[in-house]
Design a protein around this motif. Structure first.
Motif, PDB file in Angstrom:
ATOM      1  N   GLU A  37      22.281  51.940  61.254  1.00  0.00           N
ATOM      2  CA  GLU A  37      23.592  52.479  61.644  1.00  0.00           C
ATOM      3  C   GLU A  37      23.653  52.819  63.128  1.00  0.00           C
ATOM      4  O   GLU A  37      24.737  52.898  63.707  1.00  0.00           O
ATOM      5  N   GLN A  38      22.511  53.002  63.755  1.00  0.00           N
ATOM      6  CA  GLN A  38      22.496  53.243  65.199  1.00  0.00           C
ATOM      7  C   GLN A  38      22.704  51.945  65.989  1.00  0.00           C
ATOM      8  O   GLN A  38      23.347  51.933  67.028  1.00  0.00           O
ATOM      9  N   MET A  39      22.158  50.864  65.483  1.00  0.00           N
ATOM     10  CA  MET A  39      22.240  49.590  66.195  1.00  0.00           C
ATOM     11  C   MET A  39      23.542  48.843  65.909  1.00  0.00           C
ATOM     12  O   MET A  39      24.100  48.172  66.800  1.00  0.00           O
ATOM     13  N   ALA A  40      24.060  48.947  64.704  1.00  0.00           N
ATOM     14  CA  ALA A  40      25.185  48.131  64.257  1.00  0.00           C
ATOM     15  C   ALA A  40      26.394  48.157  65.188  1.00  0.00           C
ATOM     16  O   ALA A  40      27.008  47.102  65.440  1.00  0.00           O
ATOM     17  N   PRO A  41      26.803  49.328  65.728  1.00  0.00           N
ATOM     18  CA  PRO A  41      28.000  49.330  66.581  1.00  0.00           C
ATOM     19  C   PRO A  41      27.892  48.473  67.837  1.00  0.00           C
ATOM     20  O   PRO A  41      28.901  48.063  68.401  1.00  0.00           O
ATOM     21  N   PHE A  42      26.674  48.177  68.274  1.00  0.00           N
ATOM     22  CA  PHE A  42      26.497  47.358  69.472  1.00  0.00           C
ATOM     23  C   PHE A  42      26.731  45.873  69.191  1.00  0.00           C
ATOM     24  O   PHE A  42      27.009  45.101  70.117  1.00  0.00           O
ATOM     25  N   PHE A  43      26.636  45.454  67.914  1.00  0.00           N
ATOM     26  CA  PHE A  43      26.682  44.033  67.567  1.00  0.00           C
ATOM     27  C   PHE A  43      27.591  43.830  66.362  1.00  0.00           C
ATOM     28  O   PHE A  43      27.120  43.755  65.209  1.00  0.00           O
ATOM     29  N   PRO A  44      28.913  43.789  66.577  1.00  0.00           N
ATOM     30  CA  PRO A  44      29.856  43.620  65.460  1.00  0.00           C
ATOM     31  C   PRO A  44      29.490  42.426  64.576  1.00  0.00           C
ATOM     32  O   PRO A  44      29.164  41.346  65.073  1.00  0.00           O
ATOM     33  N   GLY A  45      29.510  42.651  63.268  1.00  0.00           N
ATOM     34  CA  GLY A  45      29.201  41.596  62.309  1.00  0.00           C
ATOM     35  C   GLY A  45      27.737  41.498  61.942  1.00  0.00           C
ATOM     36  O   GLY A  45      27.377  40.748  61.016  1.00  0.00           O
ATOM     37  N   LEU A  46      26.887  42.222  62.643  1.00  0.00           N
ATOM     38  CA  LEU A  46      25.460  42.154  62.353  1.00  0.00           C
ATOM     39  C   LEU A  46      25.139  42.790  61.001  1.00  0.00           C
ATOM     40  O   LEU A  46      25.687  43.824  60.638  1.00  0.00           O
ATOM     41  N   LYS A  47      24.255  42.140  60.247  1.00  0.00           N
ATOM     42  CA  LYS A  47      23.731  42.708  59.007  1.00  0.00           C
ATOM     43  C   LYS A  47      22.237  42.957  59.203  1.00  0.00           C
ATOM     44  O   LYS A  47      21.557  42.202  59.905  1.00  0.00           O
ATOM     45  N   GLN A  48      21.748  43.981  58.549  1.00  0.00           N
ATOM     46  CA  GLN A  48      20.340  44.345  58.754  1.00  0.00           C
ATOM     47  C   GLN A  48      19.412  43.219  58.345  1.00  0.00           C
ATOM     48  O   GLN A  48      18.404  42.970  59.003  1.00  0.00           O
ATOM     49  N   GLU A  49      19.796  42.502  57.286  1.00  0.00           N
ATOM     50  CA  GLU A  49      18.910  41.437  56.810  1.00  0.00           C
ATOM     51  C   GLU A  49      18.846  40.260  57.786  1.00  0.00           C
ATOM     52  O   GLU A  49      17.980  39.390  57.669  1.00  0.00           O
ATOM     53  N   ASP A  50      19.778  40.224  58.765  1.00  0.00           N
ATOM     54  CA  ASP A  50      19.731  39.166  59.772  1.00  0.00           C
ATOM     55  C   ASP A  50      18.614  39.377  60.795  1.00  0.00           C
ATOM     56  O   ASP A  50      18.198  38.422  61.460  1.00  0.00           O
ATOM     57  N   LEU A  51      18.159  40.589  60.924  1.00  0.00           N
ATOM     58  CA  LEU A  51      17.131  40.911  61.915  1.00  0.00           C
ATOM     59  C   LEU A  51      15.753  40.433  61.440  1.00  0.00           C
ATOM     60  O   LEU A  51      15.513  40.337  60.233  1.00  0.00           O
ATOM     61  N   PRO A  52      14.838  40.136  62.356  1.00  0.00           N
ATOM     62  CA  PRO A  52      13.489  39.716  61.961  1.00  0.00           C
ATOM     63  C   PRO A  52      12.837  40.735  61.016  1.00  0.00           C
ATOM     64  O   PRO A  52      12.734  41.919  61.348  1.00  0.00           O
ATOM     65  N   ASP A  53      12.486  40.270  59.819  1.00  0.00           N
ATOM     66  CA  ASP A  53      11.894  41.125  58.786  1.00  0.00           C
ATOM     67  C   ASP A  53      12.820  42.245  58.341  1.00  0.00           C
ATOM     68  O   ASP A  53      12.395  43.186  57.666  1.00  0.00           O
TER      69      ASP A  53
END
Length: 267
Positions: A37-53
């Motif tokens: 929830e801290q990172m999400a506002p910087f990258f609209p549309g990002l899902k956590q599962e998209d990140l490495p691991d």
């Protein structure tokens, strides 16, 4: 001899007694799974599962006093003015004004572990200990005091443990050019619980914080809540204790370290 380091600092951590409860540090940990929830506002549309691991970042939110953990007190903490006895009374320095030269100097350890909790160290005690270890003070040496409190860190009685440095003992050091001192106790002065008993009997407010208040006469700094002083010899080491640069503050956190290096001692 290769350069060696001895860590003289305690941890900043939750749930370990290093301060009275009202002054304890509070650290909130965010790990790689619960910080999305801290990172999400910087990258609209990002899902956590998209990140490495599926991992985000680790970060901590901390609520601190400048006097939590191992820290360096500035003259401003003790009083609004300093250097009256030197004939140069002036506004006391805040932590960002403390000369960096004070914070990297040869160290001297006074072993006062045999003194009872609440004992107020005198100038005669300091003189006797210096004679015992065969050391003559030099200007700007950093003098640290090993008390019984060092063995009580993390225990319920830590804040009330150890002896304290009285006005005369502190002035003995300052009059010989020392400008930075330290203790492994919660305070440079005797624990408040003992001073409160003396004040209740005498109503002499001059007993309160008498070691700190020496800074009115000669400005100085001291380290509080040092650790591992029992690992040090009486001398033969350099102390590094640069404080965090906080504008206008009464203290700054420091990673105090003793350095054993023959080349440093020769300079």
């Amino acid at each position: 001899m290769p350069r060696q380091f001895v860590d003289l600092s305690i941890y900043l951590e939750n749930d370990v007694i290093s301060d009275p409860p009202a002054f304890a540090p509070k650290i909130e940990y965010f790990n790689h799974q619960n910080s999305f929830e801290q990172m999400a506002p910087f990258f609209p549309g990002l899902k956590q599962e998209d990140l490495p691991d599926g991992e985000v970042w680790a970060v901590e939110m901390i609520q601190l006093s400048t006097h939590n953990g191992t820290h360096l007190d500035a003259p401003y903490h003790f009083h609004s003015t300093m250097d009256k006895a030197l004939g140069d009374k002036k506004a006391a320095w805040t932590i960002d004004e403390v000369p960096l030269e004070w914070c990297f100097q040869p160290g001297v350890k006074l072993d006062f572990r045999h003194f009872a909790d609440g004992y107020v160290v005198t100038a005669q005690d300091v003189e006797a200990e210096l004679k015992r270890i065969g050391h003559e003070l030099e200007p700007l040496e950093i003098v640290v005091v090993n008390t019984r409190a060092g063995s009580r860190y993390g225990h319920n009685d830590y804040v009330a443990a150890g002896c304290g440095m009285g006005y005369d003992a502190t002035m003995y050091l300052l009059e010989r050019g020392v400008r930075l001192t330290g203790t492994d106790a919660w305070s440079w002065d005797a624990p408040f619980v003992y001073t409160a008993q003396k004040y209740a009997e005498s109503k002499d407010a001059g007993l309160i914080w008498e070691g700190h208040k020496a800074g009115r006469d000669i400005g100085y700094c001291h380290l509080e809540k040092l650790h591992n002083l029992e690992a040090l010899p009486a001398n033969g080491f350099t102390i590094s204790c640069f404080p965090h640069k906080i504008r206008g503050a009464s203290a700054g956190w420091t990673r105090a370290v003793a350095i054993f290096d023959e080349a440093l001692q020769a300079t």
